[in-house]
Write an enzyme that holds these catalytic residues in place. Structure first.
Site, PDB file in Angstrom:
ATOM      1  N   VAL A 122      38.825  37.726  45.829  1.00 43.26           N
ATOM      2  CA  VAL A 122      37.531  37.829  45.155  1.00 43.26           C
ATOM      3  C   VAL A 122      37.897  38.395  43.776  1.00 43.26           C
ATOM      4  O   VAL A 122      38.114  39.590  43.630  1.00 43.26           O
ATOM      5  CB  VAL A 122      36.552  38.739  45.925  1.00 43.26           C
ATOM      6  N   PRO A 123      38.012  37.517  42.778  1.00 38.54           N
ATOM      7  CA  PRO A 123      38.720  37.843  41.529  1.00 38.54           C
ATOM      8  C   PRO A 123      37.980  38.762  40.563  1.00 38.54           C
ATOM      9  O   PRO A 123      37.586  38.372  39.459  1.00 38.54           O
ATOM     10  CB  PRO A 123      38.969  36.468  40.914  1.00 38.54           C
ATOM     11  N   CYS A 124      37.857  40.016  40.951  1.00 41.92           N
ATOM     12  CA  CYS A 124      37.205  40.998  40.082  1.00 41.92           C
ATOM     13  C   CYS A 124      38.017  41.261  38.813  1.00 41.92           C
ATOM     14  O   CYS A 124      37.469  41.721  37.813  1.00 41.92           O
ATOM     15  CB  CYS A 124      36.954  42.292  40.843  1.00 41.92           C
ATOM     16  N   HIS A 125      39.299  40.916  38.837  1.00 41.31           N
ATOM     17  CA  HIS A 125      40.128  41.110  37.641  1.00 41.31           C
ATOM     18  C   HIS A 125      39.700  40.207  36.489  1.00 41.31           C
ATOM     19  O   HIS A 125      40.073  40.451  35.349  1.00 41.31           O
ATOM     20  CB  HIS A 125      41.615  40.876  37.967  1.00 41.31           C
TER      21      HIS A 125
END
Length: 162
Positions: A122-125
């Site tokens: 879950v690409p919060c970056h």
């Protein structure tokens, strides 16, 4: 809950979940050995490990795993929206809040992102500050920078963002 560990280019990653879903992919700076029964990992854990290896080899842009994070409907909405950010792209916290229907919810969105337990998947970056600056990342900013530059390089060729 079952756990195993993966030694990524950014350090050790802890993977947690059940045979039916993955609920944790977090950086774990205290070096841990995978449990003695690592050879008997559920097929889903092996699939998760394989996909992380493919990601770090630049061969995978989207993960395909059953995921589960406990959270409120708003938190789940934010995490689902994170999954819509394309590989190699970034958006701001405010843009994400607008996508969710409330440009004033920037702080609330940031607080939810900070609770993400499925890093990379879950690409919060891929969420950055209002002027494109690096801000907040549970896995530390140097990892966020590395992930963004890695994805940009794989998407656009050699490029430095920060």
């Amino acid at each position: 809950m079952l756990f195993t560990y993966y030694q990524s280019p950014l350090g050790q990653i802890r993977i947690g979940g059940t045979p039916d879903y993955i609920s944790e992919v977090t950086f774990h700076d205290k070096i841990q050995k995978s449990p003695a029964n690592a050879r008997n990992l559920p097929a889903l854990f092996i699939q998760c490990l394989e996909q992380l290896i493919q990601y770090f080899n630049g061969e995978l842009k989207t993960f395909h795993l059953p995921l589960h994070q406990k959270g409120t409907p708003f938190q789940k909405e934010v995490w689902n929206e994170l999954m819509q950010i394309p590989y190699g792209k970034t958006i701001t916290y405010q843009e994400l809040a607008k996508r969710l229907g409330d440009a004033k919810a920037t702080r609330a969105v940031a607080n939810v992102i900070a609770k993400n337990q499925l890093m990379i998947i879950v690409p919060c970056h891929r969420v950055v500050g209002s002027h494109g600056e690096l801000t907040g990342y549970g896995g530390e900013l140097w990892r966020k920078k590395w992930l963004l530059e890695f994805e940009a390089k794989k998407t656009y060729g050699i490029r430095t963002l920060f």
